[in-house]
Design an enzyme around this catalytic site. Sequence first.
Site, PDB file in Angstrom:
ATOM      1  N   SER A 137      17.029   1.820   4.272  1.00 15.89           N
ATOM      2  CA  SER A 137      15.775   2.301   3.109  1.00 15.89           C
ATOM      3  C   SER A 137      16.019   3.972   3.619  1.00 15.89           C
ATOM      4  CB  SER A 137      15.377   1.217   3.053  1.00 15.89           C
ATOM      5  OG  SER A 137      13.968   1.810   4.485  1.00 15.89           O
ATOM      6  N   ASN A 208      15.073   5.745  -3.064  1.00 14.79           N
ATOM      7  CA  ASN A 208      13.624   6.463  -2.022  1.00 14.79           C
ATOM      8  C   ASN A 208      13.784   7.653  -2.240  1.00 14.79           C
ATOM      9  OD1 ASN A 208      13.187   3.681  -1.585  1.00 14.79           O
ATOM     10  ND2 ASN A 208      14.091   3.506   0.080  1.00 14.79           N
TER      11      ASN A 208
END
Length: 299
Positions: A137, A208
């Site tokens: 991520s 993100n």
Amino acid sequence: MFSKVLIRTMSSQPIKEVVVMGGGLMGTGIAQISAQSNHKITLIDLNQEILNKAEKRINDSIKRVAKKSYKDDPKAGEDFIAASLTNISFATNAESALATADIIVEAITEVLPLKQKLFKQWDGMCPERTIFATNTSFLKVGDVMKDVARLDRCGGLHFFNPVPVMKLLEVVRIPQTSDETFAGMSAWGKAIGKYTVACKDTEGFIVNRLVGPYIGDAIAMVERGDATYQDVDAAVKLGLGYPMGPFELLDYTGIDLHKHINDNPDFPLKRPSKLIDQMVAEGKLGMKTGEGFYKYNKK
């Protein structure tokens, strides 16, 4: 020349056999949606206890999907459950599954040296056609794959938690990713029911990269005493139309996860927080522990 053409042809074939590395929440979710979409899936974890928990989680989740999707046709629901579960295998040894894998999706802990070591090992065990994908991520895909020879068949597939529910899939390409590999990853993402978006190999990808500064600024506001976390959440929901505020989101995803990401030396956008450190030290990790910024009734 013939071998290069053959490799390109093989890599463009539909993905049928999937190996997921890591039996945690993300790996379990990826395995479930792969099985539900009629892919042959092997979920690998070195820990048999983790695999046992993953198998139970998948069984329970698929039954819930069947109950909701086939509420007017129980027999079709039973067939769906049986077919989905038949598609899944669980193993602590990856060698057999890797020998025939069309794609590996890695979903282990975010430790860069470990990921690099494992992908280097898998590179010598898999057929040339196998695509390598990481579910990281926040690490750069190129860094994860730096010791892999097949860089043209590498990329990122960033899923969102909970995987069976969240529709988005970020498909990430490094400079060496071939068009065939990128098309194959994107096609597989659509085949498992995801809405795919393309992104270059940049820190945090799309979501993100946007949400990290947003969360960090919200925490900083509370630490400075500019506003309470309750008022920040209310302002974001009522003023921006977001479904939940940043502190509700932290509770949902896990306050310890936020700390882990922002303590990681390999994450260039890290913003450590004394408030977050204190909450983790007190065991207030969010919904999973019954208390974070808010309190929850644990079932």
